[in-house]
Write an enzyme that holds these catalytic residues in place. Structure first.
Site, PDB file in Angstrom:
ATOM      1  N   ARG A 227       0.853  -1.189   0.000  1.00 20.80           N
ATOM      2  CA  ARG A 227       0.000   0.000   0.000  1.00 20.80           C
ATOM      3  C   ARG A 227       0.889   1.239   0.000  1.00 20.80           C
ATOM      4  O   ARG A 227       1.866   1.309   0.760  1.00 20.80           O
ATOM      5  CB  ARG A 227      -0.932   0.034   1.228  1.00 20.80           C
ATOM      6  CG  ARG A 227      -1.975  -1.075   1.248  1.00 20.80           C
ATOM      7  CD  ARG A 227      -3.051  -0.805   0.204  1.00 20.80           C
ATOM      8  NE  ARG A 227      -4.090  -1.822   0.189  1.00 20.80           N
ATOM      9  CZ  ARG A 227      -4.114  -2.862  -0.632  1.00 20.80           C
ATOM     10  NH1 ARG A 227      -3.123  -3.044  -1.484  1.00 20.80           N
ATOM     11  NH2 ARG A 227      -5.108  -3.722  -0.600  1.00 20.80           N
ATOM     12  N   HIS A 275       1.333  -0.107 -10.425  1.00 19.76           N
ATOM     13  CA  HIS A 275       0.371  -0.954  -9.693  1.00 19.76           C
ATOM     14  C   HIS A 275       0.036  -2.216 -10.501  1.00 19.76           C
ATOM     15  O   HIS A 275      -1.129  -2.517 -10.768  1.00 19.76           O
ATOM     16  CB  HIS A 275      -0.907  -0.178  -9.370  1.00 19.76           C
ATOM     17  CG  HIS A 275      -1.644  -0.744  -8.181  1.00 19.76           C
ATOM     18  ND1 HIS A 275      -2.313   0.031  -7.284  1.00 19.76           N
ATOM     19  CD2 HIS A 275      -1.812  -2.030  -7.749  1.00 19.76           C
ATOM     20  CE1 HIS A 275      -2.875  -0.723  -6.348  1.00 19.76           C
ATOM     21  NE2 HIS A 275      -2.576  -1.992  -6.614  1.00 19.76           N
TER      22      HIS A 275
END
Length: 312
Positions: A227, A275
């Site tokens: 994260r 990502h």
């Protein structure tokens, strides 16, 4: 009578799942009606959801037995006060495989010093720097959930000396496990490569701040596919500039897409990947959703239920 499954993850997601989810439910022995809208919330038995999906207020779904998330992360959902139904996160075996491959690939890249040769094809014969073998390299995995444990075990099979850290004590073969604040200090002080695979909670936000980055051996590598907010960006840039951190390979960020003006893009000691370390795969994720629906109908415990107090 068929169970009613409301697919509320959005039309774009449905285009990916419309072939897989009905088949997965059939394969699980579940007779289901899938709704793309719910004019009568009271008839809905299960909600398939992802942040940014079609609903924000879960209160009208008074007979809903569970909300089944398509994402591994639930930090954008646990604060929703209307979501009182059981909430299950996604643990997709194919997503886990993808994460492990990405983590192992980038760990080996830094362990072997591959950038030295890939980025310097200039005719200079650099054979004076030879990497150690894996057993001579200490790698730390912070976060020993499904993804962290699998990644740590894969690295251990390659003979890396693997340290693991988690909030609560764990015992995993091949991984030297630590927990708590003292355990984190121990792990950080020894780790030459640090991999962040923790959930995002109030306790883990900015976990890698200036003080903790300063505990790392000089030149350590930071890899973050977990994260973005686990890292204090300003502190990381300062640590990179002083050489405390030798390189940072980052797949997740506070704001995505990462803004073009962000200094990570141009920093010579930062690798940005967009990502891509791991994403839910509709084929295998559909099987996970179908299994949880089957369990709900059979009165069996749901898989991967979220602890609301912990936030994951």
């Amino acid at each position: 009578m068929p169970v009613t499954v409301y697919f509320a993850a959005g039309s774009a997601a449905w285009r990916e799942y419309h072939d897989h989810l009905p088949q997965a439910l059939t394969d699980a022995g579940v007779k289901a009606e899938i709704l793309l809208a719910a004019p009568d919330p009271a008839v809905v038995d299960y909600i398939v959801f992802a942040p940014g999906g079609d609903i924000e207020d879960f209160a009208p779904f008074v007979n809903c037995k569970a909300v089944l998330n398509l994402w591994a992360g639930v930090e954008r959902m646990v604060g929703n006060r209307t979501l009182t139904q059981p909430l299950a996160r996604m643990v997709d075996p194919a997503m886990t495989e993808s994460m492990v491959e990405w983590v192992v690939g980038h760990t080996l890249r830094h362990h072997l010093g591959m950038d030295l040769h890939i980025l310097h094809q200039d005719g200079i014969w650099r054979n004076d720097i030879k990497p150690p073998i894996a057993r001579e390299r200490t790698v730390a995995v912070l976060g020993l959930g499904a993804l962290g444990q699998e990644a740590g075990e894969a690295l251990a099979r390659l003979n890396f000396a693997v340290l693991g850290w988690s909030r609560s004590p764990k015992s995993i073969a091949g991984i030297e496990c630590h927990s708590g604040e003292a355990g984190l200090d121990t792990v950080l002080s020894r780790a030459e490569i640090v991999i962040l695979l923790m959930p995002l909670t109030a306790e883990t936000e900015n976990l890698m701040n200036a003080a903790r980055l300063a505990r790392l051996p000089r030149g350590a590598v930071l890899i973050n596919p977990g994260r973005g907010p686990l890292i204090d960006d300003t502190a990381l840039l300062a640590a990179l500039d002083t050489g405390r951190v030798g390189h940072a390979t980052l797949d997740v960020f506070r704001n995505e897409p990462l803004p073009k003006e962000h200094p990570f893009w141009a920093h010579p000691k930062v690798t940005v990947t967009p990502h891509i370390a791991a994403s839910t795969r509709p084929l295998t994720a559909s099987a996970v959703i179908a299994e949880n629906v089957r369990r709900g109908e059979a009165g069996e415990p749901f898989l991967y239920l979220v602890d609301r107090e912990r936030g994951y």
